[in-house]
Design a protein around this motif. Structure first.
Motif, PDB file in Angstrom:
ATOM      1  N   LEU A   1      44.467  28.557  36.839  1.00  0.00           N
ATOM      2  CA  LEU A   1      45.300  29.516  36.113  1.00  0.00           C
ATOM      3  C   LEU A   1      46.291  30.189  37.067  1.00  0.00           C
ATOM      4  O   LEU A   1      47.482  30.283  36.789  1.00  0.00           O
ATOM      5  CB  LEU A   1      44.405  30.567  35.434  1.00  0.00           C
ATOM      6  CG  LEU A   1      45.114  31.726  34.736  1.00  0.00           C
ATOM      7  CD1 LEU A   1      45.930  31.233  33.544  1.00  0.00           C
ATOM      8  CD2 LEU A   1      44.090  32.777  34.262  1.00  0.00           C
TER       9      LEU A   1
ATOM     10  N   ARG B   1      50.424  29.832  37.376  1.00  0.00           N
ATOM     11  CA  ARG B   1      51.293  31.004  37.269  1.00  0.00           C
ATOM     12  C   ARG B   1      52.033  31.266  38.585  1.00  0.00           C
ATOM     13  O   ARG B   1      52.375  32.398  38.891  1.00  0.00           O
ATOM     14  CB  ARG B   1      50.484  32.240  36.860  1.00  0.00           C
ATOM     15  CG  ARG B   1      49.762  32.095  35.545  1.00  0.00           C
ATOM     16  CD  ARG B   1      50.755  31.742  34.450  1.00  0.00           C
ATOM     17  NE  ARG B   1      50.081  31.303  33.236  1.00  0.00           N
ATOM     18  CZ  ARG B   1      49.779  32.081  32.215  1.00  0.00           C
ATOM     19  NH1 ARG B   1      50.063  33.347  32.261  1.00  0.00           N
ATOM     20  NH2 ARG B   1      49.197  31.583  31.161  1.00  0.00           N
TER      21      ARG B   1
ATOM     22  N   ASP C   1      50.394  36.335  29.272  1.00  0.00           N
ATOM     23  CA  ASP C   1      49.080  36.322  28.617  1.00  0.00           C
ATOM     24  C   ASP C   1      47.974  36.114  29.640  1.00  0.00           C
ATOM     25  O   ASP C   1      46.938  35.550  29.345  1.00  0.00           O
ATOM     26  CB  ASP C   1      49.033  35.221  27.563  1.00  0.00           C
ATOM     27  CG  ASP C   1      49.232  33.844  28.171  1.00  0.00           C
ATOM     28  OD1 ASP C   1      49.656  33.773  29.342  1.00  0.00           O
ATOM     29  OD2 ASP C   1      48.964  32.849  27.504  1.00  0.00           O
TER      30      ASP C   1
ATOM     31  N   ASP D   1      44.458  37.575  28.871  1.00  0.00           N
ATOM     32  CA  ASP D   1      43.765  36.844  27.809  1.00  0.00           C
ATOM     33  C   ASP D   1      43.226  35.522  28.327  1.00  0.00           C
ATOM     34  O   ASP D   1      42.110  35.131  28.041  1.00  0.00           O
ATOM     35  CB  ASP D   1      44.720  36.559  26.635  1.00  0.00           C
ATOM     36  CG  ASP D   1      45.077  37.832  25.888  1.00  0.00           C
ATOM     37  OD1 ASP D   1      44.370  38.845  26.099  1.00  0.00           O
ATOM     38  OD2 ASP D   1      46.049  37.814  25.128  1.00  0.00           O
ATOM     39  N   ARG D   2      44.069  34.847  29.087  1.00  0.00           N
ATOM     40  CA  ARG D   2      43.647  33.546  29.617  1.00  0.00           C
ATOM     41  C   ARG D   2      42.496  33.718  30.599  1.00  0.00           C
ATOM     42  O   ARG D   2      41.564  32.939  30.615  1.00  0.00           O
ATOM     43  CB  ARG D   2      44.820  32.846  30.312  1.00  0.00           C
ATOM     44  CG  ARG D   2      46.035  32.669  29.423  1.00  0.00           C
ATOM     45  CD  ARG D   2      45.906  31.482  28.484  1.00  0.00           C
ATOM     46  NE  ARG D   2      45.714  30.248  29.212  1.00  0.00           N
ATOM     47  CZ  ARG D   2      44.837  29.326  28.877  1.00  0.00           C
ATOM     48  NH1 ARG D   2      44.076  29.479  27.826  1.00  0.00           N
ATOM     49  NH2 ARG D   2      44.708  28.234  29.596  1.00  0.00           N
TER      50      ARG D   2
ATOM     51  N   SER E   1      39.392  34.290  28.796  1.00  0.00           N
ATOM     52  CA  SER E   1      38.852  33.122  28.113  1.00  0.00           C
ATOM     53  C   SER E   1      38.311  32.100  29.115  1.00  0.00           C
ATOM     54  O   SER E   1      37.255  31.546  28.881  1.00  0.00           O
ATOM     55  CB  SER E   1      39.856  32.555  27.109  1.00  0.00           C
ATOM     56  OG  SER E   1      40.656  31.585  27.723  1.00  0.00           O
ATOM     57  N   VAL E   2      38.994  31.881  30.223  1.00  0.00           N
ATOM     58  CA  VAL E   2      38.463  30.860  31.150  1.00  0.00           C
ATOM     59  C   VAL E   2      37.193  31.340  31.850  1.00  0.00           C
ATOM     60  O   VAL E   2      36.381  30.534  32.292  1.00  0.00           O
ATOM     61  CB  VAL E   2      39.480  30.363  32.211  1.00  0.00           C
ATOM     62  CG1 VAL E   2      40.695  29.748  31.540  1.00  0.00           C
ATOM     63  CG2 VAL E   2      39.877  31.441  33.196  1.00  0.00           C
TER      64      VAL E   2
ATOM     65  N   LYS F   1      52.330  33.350  23.316  1.00  0.00           N
ATOM     66  CA  LYS F   1      51.134  32.564  23.039  1.00  0.00           C
ATOM     67  C   LYS F   1      51.259  31.117  23.505  1.00  0.00           C
ATOM     68  O   LYS F   1      50.412  30.307  23.224  1.00  0.00           O
ATOM     69  CB  LYS F   1      50.857  32.593  21.531  1.00  0.00           C
ATOM     70  CG  LYS F   1      50.756  34.004  20.992  1.00  0.00           C
ATOM     71  CD  LYS F   1      49.545  34.195  20.110  1.00  0.00           C
ATOM     72  CE  LYS F   1      49.224  35.649  19.851  1.00  0.00           C
ATOM     73  NZ  LYS F   1      49.946  36.195  18.709  1.00  0.00           N
TER      74      LYS F   1
ATOM     75  N   GLU G   1      50.751  28.100  25.482  1.00  0.00           N
ATOM     76  CA  GLU G   1      49.750  27.687  26.454  1.00  0.00           C
ATOM     77  C   GLU G   1      50.429  26.774  27.469  1.00  0.00           C
ATOM     78  O   GLU G   1      51.105  25.839  27.102  1.00  0.00           O
ATOM     79  CB  GLU G   1      48.641  26.898  25.759  1.00  0.00           C
ATOM     80  CG  GLU G   1      47.940  27.685  24.701  1.00  0.00           C
ATOM     81  CD  GLU G   1      46.533  28.085  25.130  1.00  0.00           C
ATOM     82  OE1 GLU G   1      45.937  27.354  25.940  1.00  0.00           O
ATOM     83  OE2 GLU G   1      46.056  29.135  24.683  1.00  0.00           O
ATOM     84  N   ASP G   2      50.197  27.072  28.708  1.00  0.00           N
ATOM     85  CA  ASP G   2      50.796  26.202  29.723  1.00  0.00           C
ATOM     86  C   ASP G   2      49.959  24.952  29.906  1.00  0.00           C
ATOM     87  O   ASP G   2      48.780  24.974  29.720  1.00  0.00           O
ATOM     88  CB  ASP G   2      50.907  26.949  31.051  1.00  0.00           C
ATOM     89  CG  ASP G   2      52.105  27.884  31.036  1.00  0.00           C
ATOM     90  OD1 ASP G   2      53.131  27.498  30.497  1.00  0.00           O
ATOM     91  OD2 ASP G   2      51.984  28.997  31.554  1.00  0.00           O
TER      92      ASP G   2
END
Lengths: 599, 339
Positions: free
Chosen positions: A423, A427, A456, A459-460, A463-464, A596, A598-599
């Motif tokens: 992640l 980024r 985000d 959030d990511r 979640s990860v 929103k 997603e990469d």
């Protein structure tokens, strides 16, 4: 009051590690409030909050404690905002103290916020007392946590105090340790006044209430004081302490913590971290550490119903009375109409403000994707600050673009490390540290562009790591990058509210993701809709929403008309939140699509 | 039936008024013993005589049609039979859970047509799961072979609870996409028009001179009185509906009160909107002046209508505004602006 018998301290902790329970227990043990009063006090504040529509901010409470040495001490407990976007305010609150209790949950261990706050406390030369809380829980592992504190923060494990704020176990020893280990404040009575403002809020009846810590000299009622950063002077109307109820006093001497009402009418006239001095006999230099805080995250805010514009303006005005760190100025967008460009201290700050606007003021809002403040140097050598992607000069006029960077601290369970590293790398992060700080517990530090975090990242990350990773960050200045503006065009018309500034390398991927997300959310309509992502004149991605072919009620006889009309009304209602771009109706969701992707 | 006869006495219409059309439907008149149906019609027409040219339609299930039933109906005054055939393909009938077979449907239709006393109307369904152009063409070929006077062709609608909803959740792929459904609709339009039918309303086709006169009254906003559970009627600007619950309906009627669920008077704006909305469902369209009135009352309608003209979804023919078949397919996009 004898300075030698004063102890100023804060409690720093990660969220849910028991800071407020411990504070309550300390208040109770020092007899400041009985358990019953405490409840009453709390209710008072909440009523007040409801009645006045303001948030009662953290208090600085003065407590009287008779120690085992027979002496009576004044303990000033200074609260800190528990919020990653307010790291500067935290640093000023800590600068008002000589010591800090670093509270760590015995079942959870060190988290990112613990660490970030501990670093700030260390920078301010505070005496840090590690406190391992919740030792009453069966899953508590105080030894492991003590080792972690030693390894990560560098505080000797044997110095950690074991407490249960819930049962009160260990809290009397904690009070003794405060007296014994936190140094008394220094500073002479007769020096020119230097007091630090570490928090302020707006009281609709009294004007601005300032929380201050006197470092040197004495501050008195009726005194004419001056804020050193702005040079503006005011007369003090009331001085006092929270004991814990506001108790007026004639003067506050070095080491003291208290409140001040002066002839200050607007919160905007105060600056957290500013030095207060005597207007007639000013100090030579301000206290160190003052910074002008500026918003770092910007987003457009538009009323869904353009008729609500004035209501939105009024609501923003009201909010700003209580939160001077948030800024707004009128802005217009072709697609969204009249609205405001708002500045926030961070993404969470932005969420809080937006939630308050929707909940407290009942407004329906559209928010555009958050952006950061870019520093652009044009080919003519001019420096331009860009807070809104649509204002980025055209590529030919740009010499360099620099963007704000952060140092992020992440603490996580080790099985999420791979995903978190990916992640951060996605980024555009640069790894600075990766360290096991205990079995299965990993500390990760990255330098990241803020722009890629505001989208985000939280959030990511949540979640990860399935919610286990904790995150904190600090701004560390600007770095140049190959940054370009990515525009979104709908049937050839650029949608200004959808433009984003991205790194050249990510433009293609982001453009594609954005276009396919837009294709998902734009409903089929009478006309075919062509969605394009473009950098300058170069289209890098394209998708088509085919024209609607069928929306018909086949059967319509006598009995059906009423029901069919209801159905049509429902369809129409569903379109209310659509905004028109040329002939195309774009749903609000599209304006959030940027977030929103997603990469 | 008893309650129906009682309700007949309460109807808000001067005794002796003549009826232009009569429609027996919304249940299955063919399931009612023909003696009872004839008795009811006798009571009805003794109070409200039929005009000499009156259209009297009864709905029939294909499997109920027998020479005896048809003879009874003819004797009772029925002169038009409407039959819900839906499809002439076994697989599609099975998916729709119909009790009749394709053969029964065809046989029953031909029986009706053999008696020149009757006009025949068939219902067809479009966008049945797993239906495709070729299967629809087969059904249409059969239709043209039978050549009924009138056809109603409905696109499958899933907006109210439907037993196909479970299937739609499990196998959305078996349902026609909007594109495919629109394609089927246009295929029906072309095929039937080429065979001499008029596409006179969104879902209705007729051989010249055989439009459904009763249904046309709805679209033209002409008075319709209604009897029975959940029946809807209207007269001028008043609109009403009967109770939807059978027990409630029967109780109300037995008490001697009209079994109304609601009754409302349309405001001029609503009346205007319905005039235009219903009128544009018809091929003949709506007077341009009336449309202009709606456009000035409903600003959203004006803009959307402009787009309809622009895209060839609406046309102006003389002093009427009409929707084209493609416009009909998208008519909700326009009608939304009238509510």
């Amino acid at each position: 009051m004898n300075t030698a018998k004063v102890r100023n301290f804060s409690i720093i902790a990660h969220i849910d590690h028991g800071k407020s329970t411990l504070a309550d227990r300390i208040l109770e043990l020092t007899g400041a409030v009985s358990a019953r009063d405490m409840k009453a006090q709390l209710l008072d504040d909440m009523d007040l909050e409801r009645e006045r529509g303001i948030t009662i901010k953290a208090h600085a409470v003065s407590l009287t404690y008779r120690a085992r040495d027979g002496e009576t001490y004044t303990l000033n407990l200074i609260d800190t905002p528990g919020h990653v976007d307010f790291s500067y305010e935290v640093s000023r609150s800590l600068a008002a103290c000589e010591g800090a209790l670093l509270v760590v949950d015995a079942t959870q261990g060190v988290e990112a916020q613990t660490l970030a706050n501990a670093y700030v406390a260390l920078e301010n030369d505070l005496e840090i007392i590690p406190v391992i809380n919740k030792i009453d829980l069966p899953s508590a592992d105080p030894e492991r946590v003590a080792e972690q504190i030693e390894q990560v923060v560098g505080l000797p494990a044997e110095e950690a105090l074991l407490v249960s704020a819930k049962t009160g176990e260990g809290v009397p020893e904690l009070l003794e340790a405060l007296v014994a280990r936190v140094p008394a404040p220094a500073g002479g009575d007769d020096a020119p006044l230097r007091a630090m403002l570490f928090d302020a809020w707006y009281d609709p009846y009294r004007g601005v209430c300032c929380l201050i810590r006197v470092k040197e000299g004495t501050i008195r009622r009726k005194q004419r004081i001056r804020f050193m950063s702005t040079g503006t002077a005011f007369e003090i109307e009331e001085l006092g302490r929270f004991a814990p109820k506001p108790t007026p006093t004639d003067e506050l001497r070095p080491g003291a913590v208290g409140y001040m009402f002066a002839t200050i009418k607007e919160l905007d006239q105060t600056r957290v971290g500013d030095t207060i001095t005597d207007d007639r006999r000013p100090a030579q230099a301000a206290l160190p550490g003052f910074k002008e805080i500026k918003p770092v995250v910007f987003a457009g805010l538009y009323p869904v119903d353009s008729g609500d514009y004035q209501d939105l303006r009024d609501a923003l005005d009201k909010l700003r009375l209580n939160d001077a760190s948030f800024t707004f100025e009128p802005d217009t967008s072709q697609a969204l109409g009249f609205g405001f460009r708002c500045g926030y201290l961070g993404l969470l700050h932005m969420e809080i403000v937006q939630q308050r606007l929707e909940r407290e003021f009942g407004l329906d809002l559209i928010t555009t994707a958050p952006s950061v403040r870019y520093r652009v140097v044009t080919t003519s050598g001019e420096e331009v600050w860009v807070e809104n992607p649509k204002d980025l000069p055209e590529a030919g006029r740009i010499e360099t673009v620099a963007e704000p960077m952060i140092d992020a601290t992440i603490l996580t369970h080790d099985d999420a490390v791979g995903a978190i590293l990916k992640l951060c790398e996605d980024r555009r992060g640069v790894q600075k540290r990766l360290e096991y700080v205990g079995p299965q517990r990993v500390l990760i530090e990255y330098r990241l562009p803020l722009a890629d975090v505001v989208l985000d990242f939280y959030d990511r990350l949540k979640s990860v790591s399935r919610g286990y990773a904790s995150f904190d960050y600090q701004l560390v200045g600007y770095e140049e990058g190959n940054l370009v503006k990515l525009d979104v065009l709908v049937n050839g018309e650029p949608v200004d509210a959808l433009s984003v500034i991205v790194h050249h390398e990510n433009a293609y991927r982001r453009g594609q993701a954005l276009v396919s997300k837009m294709k998902e959310v734009i409903p089929r309509q009478l006309y075919e809709v062509v969605i394009q992502a473009a950098v300058g004149r170069r289209v890098i991605s394209r998708a088509v929403v085919k024209a609607l072919r069928k929306n018909v009620l086949a059967k319509c006889y006598g009995g059906d008309v009423t029901r069919k009309k209801k159905l049509l009304e429902k369809q129409k209602e569903g379109k209310k939140r659509l905004k028109r771009v040329g002939r195309v109706e774009v749903p609000q969701e599209a304006f959030l699509a940027v977030l929103k992707v997603e990469d | 039936m008893k309650a129906l006869e009682t309700e007949l006495r309460m109807i808000d219409l001067p005794a002796g008024s003549t009826l232009e059309t009569l429609y027996l439907g919304g249940g299955t008149p063919s399931q009612v013993p023909s003696g009872r149906l004839a008795g009811f019609l006798e009571r009805l027409t003794s109070r409200f005589p039929l005009a000499s040219s009156a259209e009297v339609t009864a709905e029939a299930n294909p499997e109920d049609v027998t020479p005896a039933l048809l003879a009874d109906w003819a004797a009772a005054g029925v002169n038009r039979v409407s039959m819900g055939v839906q499809s002439f393909l076994p697989l599609e009938l099975e998916i729709l859970d119909r009790r009749h077979s394709a053969e029964t449907a065809e046989h029953s239709a031909r029986q009706v047509l053999e008696d020149e006393h009757f006009q025949l109307s068939l219902d067809l369904m479009l966008a049945i799961p797993r239906q495709h152009r070729a299967s629809l063409e087969k059904s249409l070929a059969k239709v043209l072979e039978i050549r009924p006077h009138h056809l109603s062709v409905y696109l499958l609608e899933m907006d109210k609870p439907h037993r196909l909803q479970a299937l739609a959740r499990r196998h959305p792929d078996r349902f026609a996409s909007d594109e495919e459904a629109a394609g089927l609709y246009l295929l029906v339009h072309e095929t039937l028009c080429a065979a001499g039918y008029e596409h006179y309303e969104i879902s209705n086709f007729a051989l010249p001179g055989h439009r459904a006169r009763h249904n046309t009254r709805y679209w033209l906003h002409l008075a319709v009185h209604a009897l029975g559970v959940a029946a809807h009627g209207h007269d001028g600007n008043r609109r009403w509906a009967n109770l939807e619950n059978l027990d409630g309906y029967v109780m109300a009627v037995e008490r001697g009160t009209r079994p109304l669920a609601w009754s409302t008077v349309l405001k001029p704006d609503e009346l205007l909107a319905e005039d235009v909305l219903l009128g544009l469902r018809l091929a003949r369209g709506v007077a341009a002046a009336r449309v202009a009135e709606a456009a000035s009352t409903f600003p959203g309608f004006a803009g959307r209508l402009e787009e309809f003209f622009d895209l060839g979804l609406a046309v102006q023919a003389g002093d009427t505004v009409q929707l084209t078949p493609r416009g009909w397919l998208l008519s909700n996009e326009l009608f939304q602006q009238l509510v």
